[in-house]
Design an enzyme around this catalytic site. Structure first.
Site, PDB file in Angstrom:
ATOM      1  N   HIS A  58       0.852  -1.190   0.000  1.00  0.00           N
ATOM      2  CA  HIS A  58       0.000   0.000   0.000  1.00  0.00           C
ATOM      3  C   HIS A  58       0.887   1.239   0.000  1.00  0.00           C
ATOM      4  O   HIS A  58       1.338   1.706   1.037  1.00  0.00           O
ATOM      5  CB  HIS A  58      -0.906  -0.009   1.236  1.00  0.00           C
ATOM      6  CG  HIS A  58      -1.952   1.062   1.231  1.00  0.00           C
ATOM      7  ND1 HIS A  58      -3.133   0.958   1.947  1.00  0.00           N
ATOM      8  CD2 HIS A  58      -2.033   2.267   0.616  1.00  0.00           C
ATOM      9  CE1 HIS A  58      -3.855   2.039   1.774  1.00  0.00           C
ATOM     10  NE2 HIS A  58      -3.201   2.850   0.957  1.00  0.00           N
ATOM     11  N   ILE A 243       1.945   8.190  14.011  1.00  0.00           N
ATOM     12  CA  ILE A 243       0.995   9.281  13.792  1.00  0.00           C
ATOM     13  C   ILE A 243      -0.382   8.692  13.512  1.00  0.00           C
ATOM     14  O   ILE A 243      -1.365   9.071  14.150  1.00  0.00           O
ATOM     15  CB  ILE A 243       1.442  10.173  12.617  1.00  0.00           C
ATOM     16  CG1 ILE A 243       2.782  10.849  12.942  1.00  0.00           C
ATOM     17  CG2 ILE A 243       0.375  11.220  12.283  1.00  0.00           C
ATOM     18  CD1 ILE A 243       3.464  11.471  11.741  1.00  0.00           C
ATOM     19  N   ASP A 267       1.680   3.495   3.108  1.00  0.00           N
ATOM     20  CA  ASP A 267       0.667   4.443   2.626  1.00  0.00           C
ATOM     21  C   ASP A 267       1.335   5.766   2.246  1.00  0.00           C
ATOM     22  O   ASP A 267       0.745   6.833   2.382  1.00  0.00           O
ATOM     23  CB  ASP A 267      -0.425   4.661   3.689  1.00  0.00           C
ATOM     24  CG  ASP A 267      -1.697   5.274   3.127  1.00  0.00           C
ATOM     25  OD1 ASP A 267      -1.853   5.306   1.892  1.00  0.00           O
ATOM     26  OD2 ASP A 267      -2.534   5.746   3.926  1.00  0.00           O
TER      27      ASP A 267
END
Length: 376
Positions: A58, A243, A267
């Site tokens: 991803h 995060i 990501d």
């Protein structure tokens, strides 16, 4: 034929010292160093760790390039840059845009799958357009539509993973049809209830996209996607940048799912490996500051995480052994895609390898036995 020596060799179950790895395009043997044939060209690992190459399932982009860029060089540049972070294979991941633009991206990915340099392009992770407006995240909801298998049918040779919201109409039939063609279904950007999520998993959905992010939360009277992720035998993506997911929630996920139930992903978006500033993600402006990528409305918009940093963070946060953590970035993603030739250092598997120091600084990356990156 070549050989690595003076290494700490990371296998599926342990770290071996005093061993040499013999390889060409595939791994040929693991022998004691003193049994190494003197006629074989050797690479000195300088006492560093040698692991299977990382696989990112991803990732939207890096180094100023995005999967959605209408530029044939974008995927090339992403692939050639990722080797600096130890990634040897990846799935370029789409954003939700007009269907014609998505089709163009899939065509470009198809073209690059057989001829790319750098990290190997394994296919595509289609993130959208079958998503929920309630949990749109950084995706553009004006392009969201209900699942339609005819949209993906022309690209079954390219699409490896589809993220969808299973509460949408036609989802169950769509999932079943995708599974007939070996397309992996991942639940994400979803407001599904526990029941709807469980139905999707029973139909064949087998993973959760960026777990905890952009999905119905774990509530004691209204359990949603997160509850389904914990209760069922599905694989959970984790963005370990500290995060997107708090370090102690990463601990909780490991305790719940175990080593085999988690896949590290980045990501990452185009700002990855660049300085802070203004960027773009799927046609939407993104501001990167303090290591966070956000839209104007404050929503997280992907990350600037690299896979080697994700591993370092996850080990620090959870205390898991190095050889176990490596599975989350290599063997687990390979298993998800049914790649029996990748993901671990074993005789007969591809010689996709990464050499790194105790701080996960990458010293060398090899793909099919060829050096794709070497730190100067």
């Amino acid at each position: 034929m070549k050989a690595f020596k003076n290494i700490k060799l990371i296998t599926k179950n342990e770290i071996l010292e005093g061993k040499a790895l013999i390889f060409d395009s595939i791994i040929r043997a693991i022998v004691d160093e003193d049994q190494l044939n003197t006629g074989i060209a050797t690479l000195d690992g300088e006492g560093l760790y040698l692991a299977p190459g990382f696989i990112d399932l991803h990732i939207h982009g890096c180094a100023g390039y995005d999967t959605m860029d209408n530029n044939p060089q974008a995927l090339v540049q992403i692939a050639e840059t990722l080797v600096r972070t130890g990634v040897t294979a990846f799935l370029p991941t789409t954003m939700t845009m007009d269907l014609s633009e998505i089709a163009s991206v899939l065509d470009r990915i198809r073209q690059q799958m057989s001829g790319s340099t750098g990290a190997e392009i394994l296919g595509c992770h289609l993130e959208g357009p079958f998503l929920s407006e309630i949990y749109a995240g950084a995706q553009d909801p004006k392009y969201f539509i209900k699942p339609d298998f005819e949209i993906v049918r022309p690209y079954l040779d390219v699409i490896r993973i589809i993220t969808l919201a299973p509460e949408l109409a036609n989802s169950i039939e769509f999932i079943k049809e995708c599974r007939k063609h070996n397309v992996v279904i991942s639940i994400g950007h979803s407001n599904a209830s526990l029941h709807e999520s469980s139905e999707a998993i029973a139909a064949g959905a087998s993973r959760i996209t960026h777990t905890f992010n952009a999905m119905s939360v774990l509530h004691h009277r209204n359990p949603g996607v997160v509850a389904a992720a914990m209760l069922h035998d599905v694989t959970c993506e984790l963005i370990a940048d500290n995060i997107h997911v708090h370090p102690q929630i990463q601990q909780l996920l490991l305790k719940t799912k175990g080593i085999d139930g988690i896949v590290l992903v980045t990501d990452a978006m185009q700002a990855c490996l660049l300085t802070e500033g203004s960027y773009d993600l799927g046609g939407q402006p993104v501001k990167v500051s303090g290591g966070e990528a956000r839209l104007k409305n404050g929503r997280l918009a992907g990350s600037v995480l690299t896979m080697n940093t994700a591993l370092r963070n996850f080990i620090k946060n959870t205390g898991v052994a190095l050889w176990e953590a490596i599975r989350l970035s290599s063997l687990n993603p390979a298993d998800e895609l049914g790649l029996t030739n990748k993901g671990s250092i074993e005789v007969g598997k591809d010689a996709d390898l990464v050499l790194f120091d105790p701080d996960f600084n990458i010293g060398m990356t090899l793909i099919a036995g060829q050096i794709a990156y070497r730190r100067s």
